[in-house]
Enzyme design. Structure first.
Site, PDB file in Angstrom:
ATOM      1  N   ASN A   9       0.913  -1.206   0.022  1.00 25.81           N
ATOM      2  CA  ASN A   9      -0.199   0.170  -0.101  1.00 25.81           C
ATOM      3  C   ASN A   9       0.808   1.164   0.066  1.00 25.81           C
ATOM      4  OD1 ASN A   9      -1.629   2.182   0.389  1.00 25.81           O
ATOM      5  ND2 ASN A   9      -2.187   1.554   2.545  1.00 25.81           N
ATOM      6  N   TRP A  10       1.060   1.670  -1.208  1.00 28.43           N
ATOM      7  CA  TRP A  10       2.026   2.922  -1.308  1.00 28.43           C
ATOM      8  C   TRP A  10       1.334   4.371  -0.585  1.00 28.43           C
ATOM      9  CZ3 TRP A  10       4.232   2.810  -6.805  1.00 28.43           C
ATOM     10  CH2 TRP A  10       4.863   1.391  -7.085  1.00 28.43           C
ATOM     11  N   LYS A  11      -0.005   4.380  -0.183  1.00 29.09           N
ATOM     12  CA  LYS A  11      -0.456   5.366   0.262  1.00 29.09           C
ATOM     13  C   LYS A  11      -0.152   6.716  -0.866  1.00 29.09           C
ATOM     14  CE  LYS A  11       0.144   3.500   4.817  1.00 29.09           C
ATOM     15  NZ  LYS A  11       0.163   3.644   6.460  1.00 29.09           N
ATOM     16  N   HIS A  95      -9.404   0.856   5.008  1.00 27.77           N
ATOM     17  CA  HIS A  95      -8.297   1.071   5.431  1.00 27.77           C
ATOM     18  C   HIS A  95      -8.445   2.052   6.903  1.00 27.77           C
ATOM     19  CE1 HIS A  95      -4.138   2.637   6.277  1.00 27.77           C
ATOM     20  NE2 HIS A  95      -3.820   1.388   5.742  1.00 27.77           N
ATOM     21  N   GLU A  97      -6.873   4.470   7.873  1.00 30.88           N
ATOM     22  CA  GLU A  97      -6.624   6.091   7.372  1.00 30.88           C
ATOM     23  C   GLU A  97      -8.010   6.509   6.713  1.00 30.88           C
ATOM     24  OE1 GLU A  97      -2.956   5.676   5.348  1.00 30.88           O
ATOM     25  OE2 GLU A  97      -2.150   4.838   7.537  1.00 30.88           O
ATOM     26  N   GLU A 165      -5.394  -5.193  10.583  1.00 29.37           N
ATOM     27  CA  GLU A 165      -4.514  -4.314  10.888  1.00 29.37           C
ATOM     28  C   GLU A 165      -4.712  -3.387  12.211  1.00 29.37           C
ATOM     29  OE1 GLU A 165      -2.344  -2.884   6.970  1.00 29.37           O
ATOM     30  OE2 GLU A 165      -4.325  -1.801   7.306  1.00 29.37           O
ATOM     31  N   GLY A 171       2.493   2.242  10.499  1.00 32.23           N
ATOM     32  CA  GLY A 171       3.109   3.007  10.332  1.00 32.23           C
ATOM     33  C   GLY A 171       3.916   3.706  11.680  1.00 32.23           C
ATOM     34  N   SER A 208       3.436  -2.243  10.355  1.00 35.40           N
ATOM     35  CA  SER A 208       4.852  -2.094  10.254  1.00 35.40           C
ATOM     36  C   SER A 208       5.651  -3.493  10.144  1.00 35.40           C
ATOM     37  CB  SER A 208       5.470  -1.650  11.645  1.00 35.40           C
ATOM     38  OG  SER A 208       4.681  -0.382  12.099  1.00 35.40           O
TER      39      SER A 208
HETATM   40  C1  PEP Z   1      -0.498   0.031   5.791  1.00 30.99           C
HETATM   41  O1  PEP Z   1      -0.534   1.010   5.223  1.00 30.99           O
HETATM   42  O2  PEP Z   1      -1.748  -0.663   5.798  1.00 30.99           O
HETATM   43  C2  PEP Z   1       0.504  -0.556   6.928  1.00 30.99           C
HETATM   44  C3  PEP Z   1       0.257  -1.406   7.417  1.00 30.99           C
HETATM   45  O3  PEP Z   1       1.444   0.460   6.705  1.00 30.99           O
HETATM   46  P1  PEP Z   1       3.106   0.182   7.628  1.00 30.99           P
HETATM   47  O4  PEP Z   1       3.403  -1.068   7.035  1.00 30.99           O
HETATM   48  O5  PEP Z   1       3.723   1.439   7.193  1.00 30.99           O
HETATM   49  O6  PEP Z   1       2.563   0.245   9.043  1.00 30.99           O
END
Ligand code: PEP
Length: 249
Positions: A9-11, A95, A97, A165, A171, A208
């Site tokens: 997931n590049w966001k 997600h 976010e 998640e 993050g 992470s």
């Molecule tokens: C995500 O964006 O779904 C995610 C898990 O990010 P990160 O790996 O940076 O924690």
């Protein structure tokens, strides 16, 4: 069916040149016969270009979000049909976010899930508790609620994946520990068996994940892949996670 799905997931990161360079690196490396599926979810603006650039039988392409409606006066939004028309196969829905920053609720998320699955998109539905909810002992209740509400009206599960998640691990550099991942994934697996009578649905862990912790996480029972943010922007780290999955097959 692949054994693991490793999804990036590049966001809201990368311009088109950067996206091309990451994708070229992944593309040149990938193992044709592997039982591991590699998915990249770049920003919307790059989808069309990248779907021309890559061999979709080697790297899968997904979007980070979609709108539930077919078309109309929804300024700034992207429809399911638009995604399909540029060769996009997957979409991430719900997600944390999107839930916390953009106020998406379970009803809206559910509509996106149902309409995307009905249109033939593969859906990664994200669920997870906040730190406060975990500390209050509400984790399973929250997960059950998000699953129940997110999956109302879903019958065809062939294209459905779930990503667990924990919000506090996204993050932040903090990962859930082995026991936390194991018990939540088992809970989700049991829920899916009860709800659908079977469970061929992949359950990904996100929060992470990186080259160093991937082996421990991907070895846990009921973990069928990863949804990876930060580390998916570094091709070597992302490929190292992919190679770990291959090793575990
Ligand atoms: C995500 O964006 O779904 C995610 C898990 O990010 P990160 O790996 O940076 O924690």
């Amino acid at each position: 069916m692949s054994k693991y799905l490793i999804a990036g997931n590049w966001k809201m990161n990368t311009n088109l040149d950067e996206a091309k360079s990451i994708t070229d690196r992944l593309h040149s490396y990938l193992d044709y016969d592997s039982e591991v599926e590699l998915l990249i979810c770049p920003p919307f603006t790059h989808l069309s270009f990248l779907s021309e650039l890559i061999d979709l039988s080697r790297i899968s392409l997904g979007a980070q979000n979609v709108h539930s409606e077919k078309n109309g006066a929804y300024t700034g939004e992207i429809s399911i049909d638009m995604l399909l028309s540029v060769g996009c196969e997957y979409v991430i829905i719900g997600h944390s976010e999107r839930r916390s920053i953009f106020g998406e609720d379970d009803k809206f998320i559910n509509k996106k899930v149902v309409n995307s699955l009905n249109a033939g998109l593969r859906v990664i539905l994200c669920i997870g508790e906040t730190l406060e909810q975990r500390e209050k002992g509400e984790t399973f209740e929250i997960l059950e609620n998000q699953l129940e509400k997110g999956l109302i009206g879903v019958e065809k599960i062939i294209n459905l994946k779930i990503a667990y998640e924990p919000v506090w691990a996204i993050g932040t550099g903090k990962t859930a520990n082995k026991e936390q991942i194991s018990e939540t994934h088992e809970f989700i697996s049991k829920f899916l068996i009860k709800r659908f009578g079977e469970n061929n649905i992949k359950i990904l862990y996100g929060g992470s994940m990186n080259a160093e912790n991937a082996e421990e996480i991907l070895s846990i029972k009921n973990v069928n892949g990863g949804l990876i943010g930060g580390a998916s922007l570094k091709p070597d780290s992302f490929l190292s996670i992919y190679n770990t999955a291959i090793k575990l097959c």
